[in-house]
Design an enzyme around this catalytic site. Structure first.
Site, short mmCIF file in Angstrom:
data_model
loop_
_atom_site.label_atom_id
_atom_site.label_comp_id
_atom_site.label_asym_id
_atom_site.label_seq_id
_atom_site.Cartn_x
_atom_site.Cartn_y
_atom_site.Cartn_z
N ASP A 1 22.77 23.99 -4.87
CA ASP A 1 22.09 24.08 -3.55
C ASP A 1 22.91 25.24 -2.68
O ASP A 1 22.26 25.98 -2.15
CB ASP A 1 22.48 22.93 -2.54
CG ASP A 1 22.03 21.61 -3.25
OD1 ASP A 1 21.14 21.66 -4.19
OD2 ASP A 1 22.09 20.60 -2.68
N ALA A 2 24.33 25.61 -2.83
CA ALA A 2 24.84 26.59 -2.45
C ALA A 2 24.41 27.92 -2.81
O ALA A 2 24.28 28.90 -1.82
CB ALA A 2 26.34 26.44 -2.85
N LYS B 1 -4.48 5.79 -5.81
CA LYS B 1 -4.88 6.01 -4.52
C LYS B 1 -3.83 5.91 -3.58
O LYS B 1 -3.35 4.97 -3.37
CB LYS B 1 -5.96 4.97 -4.06
CG LYS B 1 -6.57 5.24 -2.66
CD LYS B 1 -7.90 4.57 -2.38
CE LYS B 1 -8.57 4.96 -1.34
NZ LYS B 1 -7.89 5.01 0.02
N LYS C 1 -12.75 8.78 -11.10
CA LYS C 1 -13.73 10.09 -10.76
C LYS C 1 -14.22 10.43 -12.30
O LYS C 1 -13.65 10.41 -13.20
CB LYS C 1 -13.07 11.28 -10.31
CG LYS C 1 -12.43 10.86 -9.10
CD LYS C 1 -11.58 11.99 -8.48
CE LYS C 1 -10.67 11.71 -7.31
NZ LYS C 1 -9.55 12.58 -6.90
N CYS D 1 27.17 -21.34 13.78
CA CYS D 1 26.70 -21.19 12.36
C CYS D 1 25.81 -22.33 11.99
O CYS D 1 26.22 -23.53 11.73
CB CYS D 1 27.81 -20.93 11.22
SG CYS D 1 26.87 -20.68 9.69
N CYS E 1 27.53 -24.09 8.79
CA CYS E 1 29.02 -24.55 8.85
C CYS E 1 29.50 -25.07 10.08
O CYS E 1 30.50 -25.62 10.13
CB CYS E 1 30.04 -23.55 8.18
SG CYS E 1 30.65 -22.26 9.11
N CYS F 1 28.88 -15.21 11.14
CA CYS F 1 29.46 -16.60 11.17
C CYS F 1 30.88 -16.26 11.01
O CYS F 1 31.22 -15.26 10.20
CB CYS F 1 29.01 -17.34 10.01
SG CYS F 1 30.26 -18.92 9.73
S1 IVH Z 1 -10.67 11.91 -3.81
C1 IVH Z 1 -14.73 13.21 -2.79
N1 IVH Z 1 -8.47 10.80 -4.81
O1 IVH Z 1 -8.52 8.34 0.03
C2 IVH Z 1 -13.63 12.64 -3.12
N2 IVH Z 1 -8.87 10.75 -2.58
O2 IVH Z 1 -12.01 8.16 0.83
C3 IVH Z 1 -12.50 12.90 -1.91
N3 IVH Z 1 -6.95 9.17 -1.45
O3 IVH Z 1 -8.68 9.56 2.60
C4 IVH Z 1 -11.27 12.15 -2.21
N4 IVH Z 1 -5.70 9.07 -3.02
O4 IVH Z 1 -7.26 10.94 1.36
C5 IVH Z 1 -8.99 11.00 -3.67
N5 IVH Z 1 -6.58 10.22 -5.94
C6 IVH Z 1 -7.22 10.22 -4.74
C7 IVH Z 1 -7.06 9.81 -3.44
C8 IVH Z 1 -7.69 9.82 -2.42
C9 IVH Z 1 -6.05 8.87 -1.88
C10 IVH Z 1 -7.58 9.17 -0.11
C11 IVH Z 1 -8.14 10.31 0.56
C12 IVH Z 1 -9.15 9.83 1.52
C13 IVH Z 1 -9.65 8.34 0.85
C14 IVH Z 1 -10.80 8.42 -0.04
#
Ligand code: IVH
Length: 698
Positions: free
Chosen positions: A56-57, A144, A318, A436, A439, A454
């Site tokens: 860090d330094a 998520k 997705k 307490c 006890c 206690c």
């Molecule tokens: S994708 C079109 N991936 O969840 C797709 N969203 O409604 C857009 N979120 O508030 C979102 N983790 O911020 C995506 N791995 C992830 C996510 C994520 C959290 C949140 C995002 C949004 C809500 C989705």
């Protein structure tokens, strides 16, 4: 030596002058650019990869060099300079930011079972008109994150703007705060396109959140409800100084606008590219095949959820192929190619039925909420901590309220607040008991302290295990073989209810315990027997009086010389002892005011625990052959343990130091003595072996 040093310094200075005359000073612009690149590289190693290459330094030194150049040449200052990651900007209000590509949200699958994943895959296949014979769809499966969505806009690789999602069309400019987050690069690594927007979630790790709240609790300040609200609140502050005590983190999960960039063909590859730009992308993500892949991911992450260092409220699936994503398109404002699959919530509302008080191993009293059972964070919770009286008061909860319960990770469930609403006409405010609940000893609170405790110490069953372990410690009564597991068995099996009963244990009783051979039972009985011969200081320390550590116990023993004088000493008399202040004095006083504690002391004496007493410091006439001498111990002595040697030296008036210096009088060296012995020889300090030490003591 000294003269040589001075000559050396003069020589160095002369050489520096020469170099300055002959070597051209580096171009400040070039050096600034070089430093920025270096600092950027090391910040990525430190914040994102968690693998720093320099101390860090050294980072600080480079940072200061850059600051100095920028101060001398303000024209060289750039927006992506690491020196611009400063806390302290204050805005009059947050500016609206229109998103060039709207920030959409995703549909949520609330069925938390595998069915949620199956339904999504079935829908995708239907929309893509895939038949049963067609191969499985590949999905990018991700966590998520539970935080706040942010759009990071990079132009020519430089972070120019960070905005919240807002209503999806227009968000707020929070660049000043986002710049304080170490994990977010101010300049992208590698070859950056003219424009790229990276989207992701700002969140707070659970440990950072707990630390923040722990600090708040310690200073009696307001605690925060959960990491999500804390992170979201912090990001939207006008004054970025509000972020100084809140460590935020970031995970990227997608793209916004991008120009002049050949976008990868899959979402998974896009995330890899984002990671290569130096942004944190979560390592749990995976590309999986079909519904079975989604279900397996959902289950795997469910099992890992508590072990993750941050909160998630589900997983996101997705469609991995960008071409397929385009074919699927959107319904209203949600993509058909993505879904959020939830997990059971980590916060729930329930009824506060009552407030109990629990006594912990250390005697701390904790108010515990008795709740209408509620399913939260994957289990049914009916008890939750309220931490302490002050926090309970600040949250303003009373029996009959509807309260918010949080259970996340392996942190114990807690009541984080109450829902506003009606209250029965009169509900008394909660009070801490004066005695307490376990006890009956007096409950005390240290001056200026937050916790109630206690004062039953040795006597209180809630503190029994802790008290026994402390008592048996090597530095206390030194009962060899009395460890964790045995204490658990002795207490849980009802063999020991009070400390003095320890000395009534016989070989027969002990040998009947699990995993206890006759020989170990006999050894323990022998260890108990030999522990009876002790010193006043050890005995005092063994009692486990709050605030009385080893050093204080020694001071007390030396000052008073006899236990009865300590037990009867007033606060004023106790204050006369070296290093004993009002809090310590009061703690000793309170301890011996409890009849139970006195009883325990008497029973221990009756059981045969004994030591030599003397009339106190004034009358201490024992010979002190090592008075004023400092010794250093190193290596292993043939018969004396390090503690034993230390005790002997101190009893003879000597001091034991940790390192060898010119002020050391003797070094006592045993086998495998290391650098301390070398140092002693170098400085000409006399070196003794154990026999030598003994003859000094004699
Ligand atoms: S994708 C079109 N991936 O969840 C797709 N969203 O409604 C857009 N979120 O508030 C979102 N983790 O911020 C995506 N791995 C992830 C996510 C994520 C959290 C949140 C995002 C949004 C809500 C989705």
């Amino acid at each position: 030596m000294r003269g040589a040093c001075a000559i050396r310094r003069m020589w160095d200075a002369a050489m520096a002058c020469l170099r300055a005359m002959t070597v051209p000073t580096p171009d400040p612009a070039a050096r600034a650019a070089e430093l920025r690149a270096l600092l950027q590289h090391h910040a990525h190693r430190y914040y994102v990869l968690d693998a720093p290459e320099i101390p860090d330094a050294e980072y600080d030194r480079l940072f200061q060099e850059l600051q100095a150049i920028e101060a001398a040449h303000p024209a060289l200052l750039t927006a992506d300079s690491p020196t611009q990651r400063v806390i302290g900007q204050v805005l009059p209000g947050l500016e609206p930011v229109r998103h060039t590509v709207p920030m959409l949200s995703i549909r949520t699958e609330t069925d938390t079972t595998a069915a949620g994943a199956l339904a999504f895959d079935a829908r995708v296949r239907r929309e893509l008109e895939l038949g049963e014979a067609d191969p499985p769809v590949a999905y990018s499966a991700e966590l998520k994150f539970d935080g706040l969505a942010i759009n990071l806009r990079y132009e020519e690789g430089v972070l120019v703007q960070a905005a919240t999602r807002g209503d999806g069309e227009t968000g707020e400019d929070v660049t000043h705060n986002i710049r304080t987050i170490g994990q977010i690069p101010l300049r992208l690594l590698g070859e950056a396109p003219p424009l790229i927007e990276i989207r992701g979630e700002v969140y707070m790790r659970r440990d950072d959140f707990e630390r923040l709240n722990e600090r708040q609790r310690e200073k009696g300040g307001k605690t925060f409800i959960n990491p999500r609200n804390t992170a979201a609140g912090a990001v939207r502050q006008l004054d970025s100084r509000a972020l100084a005590d809140k460590k935020l983190s970031f995970f990227a999960y997608g793209l916004g606008d991008a120009q002049g960039w050949q976008r990868p063909a899959t979402h998974g590859a896009t995330l890899d590219a984002i990671a290569a730009f130096g942004l944190p992308v979560d390592a749990e993500r995976a590309v999986v095949l079909g519904a079975p892949g989604l279900v397996a991911f959902h289950e795997r992450i469910a099992a890992r959820r508590d072990a993750l260092p941050f909160d998630i409220d589900g997983v996101v699936y997705k469609v991995d192929s960008i071409a397929l994503q385009k074919r699927l398109g959107f319904v209203s404002r949600e993509p058909r190619w993505a879904v959020a699959h939830k997990y059971p919530a980590q916060e729930q509302v329930t009824l506060l039925r009552g407030i109990d008080v629990q006594v912990g191993r250390t005697g701390k009293l904790t108010p515990v909420a008795k709740l209408e059972p509620v399913f939260v964070g994957g289990t049914t919770v009916s008890n939750a901590t309220l931490h302490n009286l002050f926090e309970l008061r600040r949250k303003g909860v009373r029996v009959g309220d509807r309260v918010i319960v949080r259970r996340a990770g392996d942190v114990i469930p807690e009541v984080v607040g109450r829902l506003p609403g009606d209250r029965p006409a009169y509900v008394p405010n909660f009070r801490m008991p004066r005695a307490c609940p376990v006890c009956g000893s007096r409950v005390v609170r240290e001056k200026g302290g937050i916790d109630h405790r206690c004062s039953g110490g040795l006597f209180c069953p809630a503190q029994r295990k802790q008290a026994l372990l402390h008592f048996a410690q090597r530095r206390a009564m030194d009962i060899e073989g009395l460890g964790d597991k045995l204490v658990d068995q002795l207490v849980e099996g009802g063999l020991i209810r009070t400390l003095p009963e320890l000395y009534k244990l016989g070989v027969a009783k002990l040998a009947a315990l699990d995993r206890m051979a006759d020989k170990s039972a006999a050894n323990l009985v022998a260890a108990l027997e030999s522990s009876k011969q002790t010193t006043l200081a050890r005995f005092l320390y063994a009692l486990g009086i709050r605030q009385v550590g080893e050093a204080t116990a020694k001071d007390l023993a030396k000052h008073f010389g006899a236990l009865d004088r300590i037990m009867d000493a007033s606060v004023e008399q106790l204050l006369e002892v070296n290093d004993v202040g009002p809090v310590v004095a009061q703690s000793i006083r309170t301890f011996f005011e409890q009849p139970h504690n006195r009883e325990v002391v008497e029973q221990l004496r009756a059981a045969g625990v004994h030591w030599d007493e003397h009339a106190g410091a004034a009358a201490d006439t024992s010979p002190r052959p090592l008075a004023g001498k400092t010794l250093v111990l190193t290596g292993t002595l043939p018969t004396l343990s390090r503690d034993a040697a230390k005790e002997l030296i101190e009893a003879a008036g000597g001091k034991v130091a940790g390192s060898v210096s010119k002020k050391t009088h003797y070094v006592v060296a045993g086998e495998e003595a290391g650098s301390k012995l070398d140092k002693a020889r170098e400085l000409g300090v006399p070196v003794l072996d154990e026999a030598g030490l003994r003859s000094l003591l004699a």
